[in-house]
Design a protein around this motif. Structure first.
Motif, PDB file in Angstrom:
ATOM      1  N   TRP A  41       0.839  -1.211   0.000  1.00  0.00           N
ATOM      2  CA  TRP A  41       0.000   0.000   0.000  1.00  0.00           C
ATOM      3  C   TRP A  41       0.869   1.255   0.000  1.00  0.00           C
ATOM      4  CZ3 TRP A  41      -5.343   1.235   0.304  1.00  0.00           C
ATOM      5  CH2 TRP A  41      -5.628   2.535   0.711  1.00  0.00           C
ATOM      6  N   CYS A  42       1.841   1.288   0.915  1.00  0.00           N
ATOM      7  CA  CYS A  42       2.686   2.485   1.034  1.00  0.00           C
ATOM      8  C   CYS A  42       3.503   2.720  -0.231  1.00  0.00           C
ATOM      9  CB  CYS A  42       3.598   2.375   2.260  1.00  0.00           C
ATOM     10  SG  CYS A  42       2.701   2.515   3.817  1.00  0.00           S
ATOM     11  N   GLU A  43       3.955   1.611  -0.846  1.00  0.00           N
ATOM     12  CA  GLU A  43       4.687   1.755  -2.111  1.00  0.00           C
ATOM     13  C   GLU A  43       3.792   2.378  -3.172  1.00  0.00           C
ATOM     14  OE1 GLU A  43       7.765  -2.052  -1.680  1.00  0.00           O
ATOM     15  OE2 GLU A  43       6.145  -2.109  -3.142  1.00  0.00           O
ATOM     16  N   ALA A  44       2.568   1.893  -3.265  1.00  0.00           N
ATOM     17  CA  ALA A  44       1.661   2.414  -4.294  1.00  0.00           C
ATOM     18  C   ALA A  44       1.341   3.883  -4.042  1.00  0.00           C
ATOM     19  CB  ALA A  44       0.372   1.589  -4.334  1.00  0.00           C
ATOM     20  N   MET A  45       1.103   4.231  -2.787  1.00  0.00           N
ATOM     21  CA  MET A  45       0.693   5.603  -2.461  1.00  0.00           C
ATOM     22  C   MET A  45       1.882   6.558  -2.359  1.00  0.00           C
ATOM     23  SD  MET A  45      -2.499   5.099  -2.273  1.00  0.00           S
ATOM     24  CE  MET A  45      -3.383   3.532  -2.302  1.00  0.00           C
ATOM     25  N   GLY A  46       3.077   6.009  -2.321  1.00  0.00           N
ATOM     26  CA  GLY A  46       4.245   6.852  -2.112  1.00  0.00           C
ATOM     27  C   GLY A  46       4.289   7.392  -0.694  1.00  0.00           C
ATOM     28  N   ASP A  47       3.777   6.613   0.244  1.00  0.00           N
ATOM     29  CA  ASP A  47       3.662   7.079   1.624  1.00  0.00           C
ATOM     30  C   ASP A  47       4.840   6.558   2.452  1.00  0.00           C
ATOM     31  OD1 ASP A  47       2.863   7.819   4.209  1.00  0.00           O
ATOM     32  OD2 ASP A  47       0.745   7.433   3.760  1.00  0.00           O
ATOM     33  N   ALA A  48       5.692   7.478   2.913  1.00  0.00           N
ATOM     34  CA  ALA A  48       6.911   7.081   3.636  1.00  0.00           C
ATOM     35  C   ALA A  48       6.778   7.311   5.145  1.00  0.00           C
ATOM     36  CB  ALA A  48       8.103   7.856   3.080  1.00  0.00           C
ATOM     37  N   HIS A  49       5.561   7.412   5.623  1.00  0.00           N
ATOM     38  CA  HIS A  49       5.346   7.634   7.065  1.00  0.00           C
ATOM     39  C   HIS A  49       6.059   6.537   7.863  1.00  0.00           C
ATOM     40  CE1 HIS A  49       3.315   8.197  10.875  1.00  0.00           C
ATOM     41  NE2 HIS A  49       2.597   9.181  10.400  1.00  0.00           N
ATOM     42  N   PRO A  50       6.969   6.933   8.773  1.00  0.00           N
ATOM     43  CA  PRO A  50       7.768   5.906   9.468  1.00  0.00           C
ATOM     44  C   PRO A  50       6.943   4.989  10.359  1.00  0.00           C
ATOM     45  CG  PRO A  50       8.162   8.097  10.391  1.00  0.00           C
ATOM     46  CD  PRO A  50       7.336   8.300   9.159  1.00  0.00           C
ATOM     47  N   GLY A  51       5.789   5.465  10.784  1.00  0.00           N
ATOM     48  CA  GLY A  51       4.945   4.630  11.646  1.00  0.00           C
ATOM     49  C   GLY A  51       4.354   3.429  10.930  1.00  0.00           C
ATOM     50  N   TYR A  52       4.466   3.430   9.589  1.00  0.00           N
ATOM     51  CA  TYR A  52       3.837   2.359   8.832  1.00  0.00           C
ATOM     52  C   TYR A  52       4.838   1.254   8.462  1.00  0.00           C
ATOM     53  CZ  TYR A  52       0.305   6.070   8.010  1.00  0.00           C
ATOM     54  OH  TYR A  52      -0.618   7.073   8.154  1.00  0.00           O
ATOM     55  N   THR A  53       6.041   1.324   8.991  1.00  0.00           N
ATOM     56  CA  THR A  53       7.033   0.303   8.632  1.00  0.00           C
ATOM     57  C   THR A  53       7.516  -0.440   9.877  1.00  0.00           C
ATOM     58  OG1 THR A  53       8.840   1.886   8.819  1.00  0.00           O
ATOM     59  CG2 THR A  53       7.882   1.599   6.636  1.00  0.00           C
ATOM     60  N   GLY A  54       8.055  -1.604   9.623  1.00  0.00           N
ATOM     61  CA  GLY A  54       8.664  -2.377  10.712  1.00  0.00           C
ATOM     62  C   GLY A  54       7.658  -3.255  11.423  1.00  0.00           C
ATOM     63  N   PRO A  55       8.177  -4.102  12.284  1.00  0.00           N
ATOM     64  CA  PRO A  55       7.318  -5.070  12.970  1.00  0.00           C
ATOM     65  C   PRO A  55       6.311  -4.423  13.920  1.00  0.00           C
ATOM     66  CG  PRO A  55       9.600  -5.194  13.766  1.00  0.00           C
ATOM     67  CD  PRO A  55       9.597  -4.268  12.600  1.00  0.00           C
ATOM     68  N   ASP A  56       6.600  -3.207  14.380  1.00  0.00           N
ATOM     69  CA  ASP A  56       5.644  -2.523  15.259  1.00  0.00           C
ATOM     70  C   ASP A  56       4.715  -1.603  14.475  1.00  0.00           C
ATOM     71  OD1 ASP A  56       6.877  -3.688  17.434  1.00  0.00           O
ATOM     72  OD2 ASP A  56       8.366  -2.058  17.581  1.00  0.00           O
ATOM     73  N   ALA A  57       4.691  -1.832  13.186  1.00  0.00           N
ATOM     74  CA  ALA A  57       3.956  -0.910  12.319  1.00  0.00           C
ATOM     75  C   ALA A  57       2.479  -0.883  12.662  1.00  0.00           C
ATOM     76  CB  ALA A  57       4.125  -1.331  10.867  1.00  0.00           C
ATOM     77  N   VAL A  58       1.890   0.308  12.488  1.00  0.00           N
ATOM     78  CA  VAL A  58       0.447   0.397  12.393  1.00  0.00           C
ATOM     79  C   VAL A  58       0.146   0.535  10.906  1.00  0.00           C
ATOM     80  CG1 VAL A  58       0.197   1.476  14.645  1.00  0.00           C
ATOM     81  CG2 VAL A  58       0.360   2.920  12.608  1.00  0.00           C
ATOM     82  N   ALA A  59      -1.054   0.130  10.550  1.00  0.00           N
ATOM     83  CA  ALA A  59      -1.447   0.263   9.150  1.00  0.00           C
ATOM     84  C   ALA A  59      -1.865   1.694   8.889  1.00  0.00           C
ATOM     85  CB  ALA A  59      -2.606  -0.677   8.846  1.00  0.00           C
ATOM     86  N   PRO A  60      -1.615   2.196   7.665  1.00  0.00           N
ATOM     87  CA  PRO A  60      -2.170   3.513   7.336  1.00  0.00           C
ATOM     88  C   PRO A  60      -3.683   3.462   7.568  1.00  0.00           C
ATOM     89  CG  PRO A  60      -0.718   2.742   5.575  1.00  0.00           C
ATOM     90  CD  PRO A  60      -0.881   1.609   6.541  1.00  0.00           C
ATOM     91  N   PRO A  61      -4.206   4.406   8.338  1.00  0.00           N
ATOM     92  CA  PRO A  61      -5.642   4.336   8.649  1.00  0.00           C
ATOM     93  C   PRO A  61      -6.517   4.254   7.399  1.00  0.00           C
ATOM     94  CG  PRO A  61      -4.556   5.955  10.031  1.00  0.00           C
ATOM     95  CD  PRO A  61      -3.530   5.514   9.039  1.00  0.00           C
ATOM     96  N   THR A  62      -6.078   4.928   6.331  1.00  0.00           N
ATOM     97  CA  THR A  62      -6.900   4.946   5.113  1.00  0.00           C
ATOM     98  C   THR A  62      -6.978   3.582   4.444  1.00  0.00           C
ATOM     99  OG1 THR A  62      -4.965   5.745   3.907  1.00  0.00           O
ATOM    100  CG2 THR A  62      -6.584   7.400   4.590  1.00  0.00           C
ATOM    101  N   MET A  63      -6.205   2.623   4.930  1.00  0.00           N
ATOM    102  CA  MET A  63      -6.289   1.247   4.417  1.00  0.00           C
ATOM    103  C   MET A  63      -7.525   0.513   4.935  1.00  0.00           C
ATOM    104  SD  MET A  63      -2.687  -0.871   4.382  1.00  0.00           S
ATOM    105  CE  MET A  63      -3.166  -2.349   3.487  1.00  0.00           C
ATOM    106  N   LEU A  64      -8.262   1.150   5.821  1.00  0.00           N
ATOM    107  CA  LEU A  64      -9.339   0.463   6.543  1.00  0.00           C
ATOM    108  C   LEU A  64     -10.154  -0.490   5.670  1.00  0.00           C
ATOM    109  CD1 LEU A  64     -10.756   0.449   9.384  1.00  0.00           C
ATOM    110  CD2 LEU A  64     -12.343   2.131   8.439  1.00  0.00           C
ATOM    111  N   GLN A  65     -10.635   0.025   4.539  1.00  0.00           N
ATOM    112  CA  GLN A  65     -11.502  -0.777   3.688  1.00  0.00           C
ATOM    113  C   GLN A  65     -10.747  -1.945   3.047  1.00  0.00           C
ATOM    114  OE1 GLN A  65     -13.244   1.413   0.429  1.00  0.00           O
ATOM    115  NE2 GLN A  65     -14.603  -0.250  -0.181  1.00  0.00           N
ATOM    116  N   ALA A  66      -9.451  -1.707   2.776  1.00  0.00           N
ATOM    117  CA  ALA A  66      -8.671  -2.745   2.089  1.00  0.00           C
ATOM    118  C   ALA A  66      -8.691  -4.062   2.858  1.00  0.00           C
ATOM    119  CB  ALA A  66      -7.230  -2.268   1.872  1.00  0.00           C
ATOM    120  N   TRP A  67      -8.713  -3.980   4.186  1.00  0.00           N
ATOM    121  CA  TRP A  67      -8.700  -5.211   4.995  1.00  0.00           C
ATOM    122  C   TRP A  67      -9.988  -5.998   4.876  1.00  0.00           C
ATOM    123  CZ3 TRP A  67      -3.906  -5.928   5.886  1.00  0.00           C
ATOM    124  CH2 TRP A  67      -3.061  -4.847   6.173  1.00  0.00           C
ATOM    125  N   THR A  68     -11.022  -5.336   4.371  1.00  0.00           N
ATOM    126  CA  THR A  68     -12.325  -6.016   4.261  1.00  0.00           C
ATOM    127  C   THR A  68     -12.592  -6.543   2.862  1.00  0.00           C
ATOM    128  OG1 THR A  68     -13.631  -4.079   3.570  1.00  0.00           O
ATOM    129  CG2 THR A  68     -13.196  -4.320   5.923  1.00  0.00           C
TER     130      THR A  68
END
Lengths: 335, 147
Positions: A41-68
């Motif tokens: 998702w982050c690659e596609a969106m070009g989103d480099a927010h550090p909170g979205y990477t690594g094992p402690d990552a949170v998902a980008p909130p806007t991904m909400l629907q993608a999980w469903t």
């Protein structure tokens, strides 16, 4: 207003009955929240927010629907056949595209709309609230209700009904976000028609003419009473008023009686006079006098628009302007 | 504090304009966004199918637009910012070859919650209008020196 509704034969009342009914019951995310999908998702969106990477990552909130989303494999076992849904049906493989976890009620609503001709769908609104972050490992579950169905609306895309659903998305059973989603189920307006020639208006008075065109005959009406030829087609004779008539097939020879050259505005459906170019350009509209004596308006083709002259001999031909329409036009002769 | 992350941000005020973000609408972006959001509708990857359905080409799906709007806001407010609400409405579709320019204006601030009105314009018109609420830790962003 009442006319619009009347034309739908009480459809809106039937659609409204679905308001408040379950759209998705006990949906389960196909994958737990995971690093790989977040990274894609982050690659596609070009989103480099550090909170979205690594094992402690949170998902980008806007991904909400993608999980469903059901993806290609769909939400098997949950009202498994998505093929009734307009979008999936268009794909031709039942259940493939939407992977629907939708309820029977939602499928019925969709089928009602499809049956009324509102077979296309477009998402128009997405309103999400994020109550707690989704973390790697979270198991996603979701439920949705049909919040509202609009009255018949006409938009640029076409006429149809807006359907709004509201979904609760849970992570480990805990409410993590809400997702209100609005789609328009619509019958597409034939927008491409504006790039085509206007459709001929065929009615009882002139259908014989268009029947002739289909057989590559240019038919002129002749009064059965006084034998005066007339064009365009009319129910009665201008000379004597008689209503009976028969037809004469034009030989297809004539001359340019008068003409104009159309420069502006350009219309994609009207190509340059030589019809070689696919692009819009100046074209000659001729008033052609047939050797039989009647005059008709049509294009002069085969010569540049600025070379058309009064008195120029022309010959009938039939031009297929698109899949649906063939027209009698006149090819300019030399000299 | 040496080594603490930049930026020392001035306080956010209503009326602030965010610098615009220009996004080239490539086929790659449309398709990768659709697939990353697990949206396999053919109108988002199959040009011939899109044309058959009356669209001039494939077009961006709403989930990608949502993702881009979210990114625009958190890119601006920094790594500590957290999205709370994103509400978008789509208008003119994003077709390949177009360019979308996202702009944002801060409309309201309540505590740490900053509300931003976002507009994304392409060559056809307004692709997206939306409202985002983002939690911005202003004290932290201003650094210890500012307190």
């Amino acid at each position: 207003m009442s006319g619009e509704r009347a034309s739908e034969g009480g459809l809106y009342e039937r659609l409204r009955a679905y308001e408040g009914r379950v759209a998705v019951a006990a949906g389960r995310g196909k994958d737990p929240v995971n690093e790989a999908m977040i990274r894609h998702w982050c690659e596609a969106m070009g989103d480099a927010h550090p909170g979205y990477t690594g094992p402690d990552a949170v998902a980008p909130p806007t991904m909400l629907q993608a999980w469903t989303m059901g993806g290609l494999s769909g939400h098997a076992g949950q009202h498994g056949r998505a093929g009734q849904h307009g979008r999936a049906a268009q794909h031709g493989r039942a259940g493939q595209a939407t992977g629907s976890a939708r309820s029977a009620a939602y499928e019925e609503l969709t089928a009602l709309l499809d049956g009324a001709g509102y077979t296309s769908v477009v998402a128009t609104d997405c309103e999400q609230e994020y109550l707690r972050p989704l973390r790697v490992g979270d198991e996603i579950t979701f439920d949705a209700v049909i919040e509202s169905v609009s009255e018949q609306k006409t938009t640029k895309l076409g006429t149809g009904h807006f359907v709004t659903t509201r979904m609760d998305v849970r992570a480990g059973g805990e409410l993590a976000g809400t997702h209100r989603f609005r789609i328009l189920k619509y019958a597409p307006a034939h927008r491409k028609l504006k790039d085509k020639r206007p459709r001929p208006v065929v009615n009882r008075d002139n259908e014989g003419f268009w029947d002739g065109v289909r057989q590559h005959q240019l038919l002129i009406q002749r009064c059965a009473e006084c034998s005066v030829l007339r064009f365009p087609w009319l129910p009665g004779c201008n000379a004597c008023g008689a209503q009976e008539w028969d037809t004469v097939e034009a030989r297809g020879e004539g001359t340019v009686y008068s003409y104009v050259v159309m420069h502006h505005p350009p219309f994609a459906g009207f190509t340059a006079s030589d019809h070689a170019a696919g692009a819009a350009g100046p074209y000659a509209v001729g008033l052609i006098e047939l050797v039989e004596g009647v005059r008709m308006v049509s294009n002069v083709v085969g010569v540049p628009a600025d070379k058309v002259r009064i008195g120029m001999p022309v010959r009938l031909e039939f031009l297929r302007v698109d899949d649906d329409v063939e027209l009698p036009v006149f090819r300019g002769g030399e000299g | 504090m040496k080594g603490a992350p930049p930026p020392v941000r001035v306080p956010v005020r209503a009326g602030d304009e965010l610098p615009p973000l220009t996004i080239e609408i490539t086929r790659l972006l449309i398709v990768s966004g659709a697939i990353a959001s697990r949206d396999y509708q053919d109108v988002h990857h199959d040009a011939a199918a899109a044309v058959e359905k009356g669209s001039p080409d494939i077009f961006m799906n709403i989930l990608t637009t949502n993702g881009l709007v979210g990114r625009y806001i958190t890119d601006h407010f920094g790594p500590r910012s957290v999205l709370r609400k994103v509400a978008i409405r789509l208008g003119a579709p994003n077709y390949p070859g177009d360019t979308m320019v996202l702009t944002g204006t801060v409309t309201h601030i309540e505590g740490d919650a900053v509300q931003v009105k976002v507009i994304g314009v392409n060559a056809i018109g307004r692709h997206v209008t939306g409202t985002v609420t983002v939690i911005v830790d202003q004290a932290a962003d201003q650094g210890t020196g500012a307190v």
